[in-house]
Design an enzyme around this catalytic site. Structure first.
Site, PDB file in Angstrom:
ATOM      1  N   HIS A   1      36.140  35.757  31.191  1.00 57.64           N
ATOM      2  CA  HIS A   1      37.253  36.426  31.841  1.00 57.64           C
ATOM      3  C   HIS A   1      36.858  37.160  33.018  1.00 57.64           C
ATOM      4  CE1 HIS A   1      41.013  38.809  31.864  1.00 57.64           C
ATOM      5  NE2 HIS A   1      40.429  39.487  32.702  1.00 57.64           N
ATOM      6  N   GLU A   2      35.717  37.934  33.204  1.00 54.94           N
ATOM      7  CA  GLU A   2      35.380  38.449  34.624  1.00 54.94           C
ATOM      8  C   GLU A   2      35.085  37.153  35.728  1.00 54.94           C
ATOM      9  OE1 GLU A   2      35.973  41.459  35.550  1.00 54.94           O
ATOM     10  OE2 GLU A   2      36.587  41.757  33.515  1.00 54.94           O
TER      11      GLU A   2
ATOM     12  N   HIS B   1      38.152  35.735  37.211  1.00 57.17           N
ATOM     13  CA  HIS B   1      38.674  36.315  38.276  1.00 57.17           C
ATOM     14  C   HIS B   1      37.989  35.819  39.609  1.00 57.17           C
ATOM     15  CE1 HIS B   1      41.459  39.170  36.645  1.00 57.17           C
ATOM     16  NE2 HIS B   1      40.749  39.620  35.788  1.00 57.17           N
TER      17      HIS B   1
END
Ligand SMILES: [Zn+2]
Length: 274
Positions: free
Chosen positions: A140-141, A144
């Site tokens: 997820h990170e 980004h």
């Protein structure tokens, strides 16, 4: 302002106004406005990352740090290979990946700065719980960063003419300030970078989606993602919400969406064999 005009300013109509600066997010094809040069933002992130390493206590849990690095390496590789095989320019070409585990049990957080500078706090480990859970959060990170959400956010600020600090980024002024400032604490530096500010809902949803894809391509069991968000909800029951929650929207809706995406992504994005 009528709807058409509104879209002209903030929607995909940005292409007609600012042709060279409008691109699409990888895979999802969501249109993005990018006015800030990636190299400048990455340089600023790298400078802040060095400060974080100096100011925070690094964990001596080498087993977990190795786990983080292994997950990261697999993701670096599968992301690169996936874009290469799909004939899409690799969005991570300018990245200089790095991984740290910060010794702070009170902080339930993880982040990835522009350019691939990643940090996990030991407080987050009870939420991730296992390698697949760690891969879910890291995916997820990393998403980004791969989708260049920070560039998009800073560019929107330029377009709205509200962030004077962006001029600093463009001229390198902010970078020299970071290099000069020794007294500034880590939280202040991360706030400067916008790392502690929530992304907007579309960007969060996109990071969820791409994160699942990257974790799946890297060979992790992405069904664990649901359990991670359940544990996050549980951790949120205390008096102060964990950082990850304060910078991310509530788990309720995203669990529902992730459940809808899971099977399709597992089938469509099997582990990359290299
Ligand atoms: Zn996020």
């Amino acid at each position: 302002m009528n709807r058409r005009k509104f879209l002209g300013y903030f929607g995909c109509g940005c292409c007609s106004l600012l042709l060279p600066s409008c691109t699409s997010a990888p895979i999802t094809q969501r249109k993005q406005l990018k006015l800030i040069p990636e190299s400048k933002l990455n340089a600023q992130a790298a400078a802040i990352y060095e400060r974080v390493k100096e100011n925070e206590k690094m964990s001596d849990d080498t087993k977990t740090l190795n786990d983080i690095k292994n997950i990261g390496k697999r993701m670096e590789n599968s992301i690169h290979v996936y874009f290469q095989r799909s004939n899409i320019p690799d969005p991570t070409l300018g990245f200089d990946w790095e991984y740290i585990l910060i010794d702070n049990e009170k902080v339930k957080n993880a982040w990835c700065m522009p350019g691939g500078k990643i940090a996990v706090y030991t407080g987050m480990l009870e939420v991730t719980n296992n390698t697949n859970g760690l891969a879910a959060v890291m995916g997820h990170e990393i998403a980004h960063a791969v989708a260049k959400h920070s560039i998009e956010r800073a560019s929107r600020n330029v377009a709205l003419n509200v962030a004077t600090q962006v001029t600093d980024i463009l001229t390198g002024g902010k970078l020299s300030t970071i290099n000069r400032t020794t007294g500034m604490n880590t939280v202040g530096l991360l706030a400067e970078m916008g790392i502690l500010n929530p992304f907007n809902r579309k960007q969060e949803s996109e990071a969820d989606y791409l994160g699942l894809i990257f974790a799946s391509l890297s060979g992790y069991d992405i069904r664990e993602t649901i359990k991670v968000w359940e544990r996050m909800k549980e951790a949120n029951k205390g008096k102060t919400p964990p950082e990850f929650i304060s910078t991310h929207p509530s788990p309720e809706n995203r669990i529902k969406k992730i459940n809808e995406w899971l099977n399709e992504i597992i089938i469509k994005y099997p582990p990359i064999q290299t």
